[in-house]
Scaffold this motif. Structure first.
Motif, PDB file in Angstrom:
ATOM      1  N   ARG A 148      -6.351  -4.819  -5.300  1.00  0.00           N
ATOM      2  CA  ARG A 148      -6.138  -3.375  -5.286  1.00  0.00           C
ATOM      3  C   ARG A 148      -5.923  -2.875  -6.705  1.00  0.00           C
ATOM      4  O   ARG A 148      -6.198  -3.571  -7.679  1.00  0.00           O
ATOM      5  CB  ARG A 148      -4.950  -3.026  -4.387  1.00  0.00           C
ATOM      6  CG  ARG A 148      -5.126  -3.504  -2.939  1.00  0.00           C
ATOM      7  CD  ARG A 148      -4.290  -2.668  -1.990  1.00  0.00           C
ATOM      8  NE  ARG A 148      -4.405  -3.148  -0.613  1.00  0.00           N
ATOM      9  CZ  ARG A 148      -3.635  -4.098  -0.077  1.00  0.00           C
ATOM     10  NH1 ARG A 148      -2.705  -4.685  -0.814  1.00  0.00           N
ATOM     11  NH2 ARG A 148      -3.812  -4.472   1.173  1.00  0.00           N
ATOM     12  N   THR A 186       0.815  -1.213   0.000  1.00  0.00           N
ATOM     13  CA  THR A 186       0.000   0.000   0.000  1.00  0.00           C
ATOM     14  C   THR A 186       0.847   1.261   0.000  1.00  0.00           C
ATOM     15  O   THR A 186       0.325   2.367   0.006  1.00  0.00           O
ATOM     16  CB  THR A 186      -0.922   0.013   1.235  1.00  0.00           C
ATOM     17  OG1 THR A 186      -0.137  -0.191   2.402  1.00  0.00           O
ATOM     18  CG2 THR A 186      -1.960  -1.081   1.123  1.00  0.00           C
ATOM     19  N   ASN A 232      -1.402   0.912  -5.554  1.00  0.00           N
ATOM     20  CA  ASN A 232      -1.371  -0.131  -4.537  1.00  0.00           C
ATOM     21  C   ASN A 232      -1.434  -1.502  -5.190  1.00  0.00           C
ATOM     22  O   ASN A 232      -2.059  -1.676  -6.231  1.00  0.00           O
ATOM     23  CB  ASN A 232      -2.567   0.022  -3.587  1.00  0.00           C
ATOM     24  CG  ASN A 232      -2.392   1.214  -2.656  1.00  0.00           C
ATOM     25  OD1 ASN A 232      -3.235   1.440  -1.806  1.00  0.00           O
ATOM     26  ND2 ASN A 232      -1.321   1.981  -2.810  1.00  0.00           N
TER      27      ASN A 232
END
Lengths: 330, 330
Positions: A327, A279, A284
DNA sequence: ATTATACCTGTAAACGCTTCCATTTCTCAA
DNA sequence: TTGAGAAATGGAAGCGTTTACAGGTATAAT
């Protein structure tokens, strides 16, 4: 340094009574206890651990063997172990081997000489035979990585299933040319399983694996970068990368950026470990969380049982649930 | 488990001779040694550490106390310590306190009960008095962070000088509004020194500090983000950020990106620690490297001297050289 | 008053090793 | 041949605890 004898003398009791007070034993009258406590305080007495441990069966120390402390992947595992240890009056000895067999053997002597009660193997360079021999004589549990055909128990996750479903998701999104970025297939079971799943998933959809045959590559960022560079030269059609660790994924990401590609518009990346790196970088990273805390916690929980019950030696093969964090990178 | 007596019996020698063989003592004839070695092998004898250590003055174990293992900043320090330990037949016990005084005290008992020979304090929650008391009775060295007016020795770097020159460089480049992003000024000496240098450098150039008065902030990424958000609301004119750690700098970076600012075109960032994070994010961060390896190595080197010579208790205040890595962020 | 019971305390034997000291044997020079 | 010194070995005393066992005292029940 004062000893238990001096305390006993000062408190006008026997050493046995002092020992009882120290160990919170019952059957000591309040007045006596008071006197002993006073003597202890006056002399600033500290029981000597070696003397006590020589008489006891266990030391309450656990040995953790891992490669190095600088991989954040290990952090939750160690935390889980420590949490259980803390709640159960155990101490944890973290020792780093850097993959060096000498260092490893050196630390294993702590186990053999009964300095520690048991061993948690997070990474190791032992052969199966060596591990079996060890497991026969001492409480040992493997965490995350393991030797599949060995007698020693382990706590891990189903890397195959996780990898398979990750690759299938990529395929469903229309990717055909998916590269596998890894740090050597030889030894590590997690990598092997990931690779096998990767191949199987591709085969199921009639796709071809794209992989570089490396002999000896380092883990980590640099390695991700160079492999990406090499692979893209030969296979410009690649649209997705499967990284075996998110630090390698970071390397892939930077290499792609340098070559002018956008993620995920031009290329996708999936990875493992779900450390802070996932992250921290932009975009991400999609990554698999192995729930290290639980893995660590339960490993020690089981190890403790083995320590306390010599007869309890069943081989346990535990796969805990994992979580896929989807993500921006895929 | 076989004992030294059984070995002695089998080899038809006394336990003294077995002990001599184990400890590579001279004055054992080759034939006797051979016989003893055979007996040891046949019985798979492993000396019991507790028995031996009870007789010896030292255990060869060192305790490292740190907050947690998941900060890569500690990694080179620990490596330096381990490297020295390895080369000097010592073992290292890494214990994490998570800032919890109970855990800390629990581990300090290992020192007091002579389970370990000495203590390396990388982070601690001790008061100066507590540390003095400890330092009076046991070998203790502080690493990186320290209590300035305490009797305990320390190995660190000159945070003030490093911070001062960093801020001056920013000013020279034309920055006037420089914010200070930190994780609380209260306890940690490195942060205090950085803050002091930051203020002094600004004052020297007739500039005003920009800082949020926080009571209790967490370390790390999230904290960097929120502080940046708050400060920019009140002081949109800020053009540069001084972060006390590069993980916080990562938070600043992401917050700035989210708000549409470009680094370093719109805003500059400088930070400390020079961990892997510094070069993992885009743009790479200007950061101060404290040379953790040397810090760790020399700390243990000095600690060892203290352990071996009880009379050697001079307070040492060592500042090793640091390196400023200027990168894209400033 | 007598006995059983519970509670408190002390004695001394481990735990497994190292090492001081004493003894024996061997070698070599005088 | 003798004596001195070196080399090899053993006996035994610790190191600082814990704990099994035994003994002693007070309380309660008969």
């Amino acid at each position: 340094m004062s000893t238990i004898d001096e305390v006993a003398f000062l408190a006008k009791v026997s050493v046995a009574t002092v020992s009882r007070v120290i160990n919170n034993n019952t059957n000591v009258s309040p007045e006596t206890k008071e006197r002993v406590l006073n003597a202890i305080a006056r002399l600033k007495y500290q029981p000597n651990a070696m003397g006590a441990l020589l008489r006891k069966e266990h030391t309450g120390m656990i040995l953790i063997l891992l490669h190095s402390v600088d991989n954040p992947f290990f952090s939750p595992i160690v935390q889980g172990i420590e949490y259980f240890a803390q709640s159960n009056g155990m101490n944890v000895l973290i020792c780093t081997t850097y993959g060096d067999k000498n260092r490893e053997n050196h630390y294993l002597d702590l186990l053999k000489s009964h300095f520690v009660d048991g061993l948690l193997l997070i990474t190791n360079t032992l052969t199966c035979e060596e591990l079996n021999e060890l497991n026969r004589n001492y409480p040992v549990v493997q965490v995350v990585e393991y030797l599949p055909d060995c007698d020693a128990s382990y706590f891990s996750i189903d890397f195959y299933q996780a990898a398979f479903s990750l690759v299938e998701r990529l395929i469903e999104k229309g990717h055909h040319d998916i590269a596998f970025i890894h740090a050597g297939l030889a030894d590590i079971v997690s990598t092997k399983k990931k690779y096998q799943a990767y191949c199987d998933a591709l085969k199921k959809h009639n796709l071809e694996p794209i992989i570089e045959d490396i002999s000896e590559h380092a883990f980590g960022y640099e390695s991700g970068r160079t492999m990406t560079r090499e692979l893209l030269k030969e296979h410009p059609s690649i649209t997705a990368f499967f990284a075996t660790s998110d630090l390698m994924a970071c390397g892939i990401l930077d290499e792609l950026r340098d070559q002018g590609f956008k993620v995920p518009q031009d290329k996708s990346i999936i990875s493992f470990d779900n450390t802070i790196f996932s992250t921290l970088v932009q975009p991400n990273l999609t990554s698999v969380d192995v729930n290290g805390f639980q893995l660590g916690y339960q490993s020690l929980e089981y190890l403790k049982k083995r320590i306390n019950d010599k007869k309890f030696t069943d081989k346990l093969e535990v796969f805990l649930p994992y979580v896929i964090h989807e993500r921006e990178s895929s």
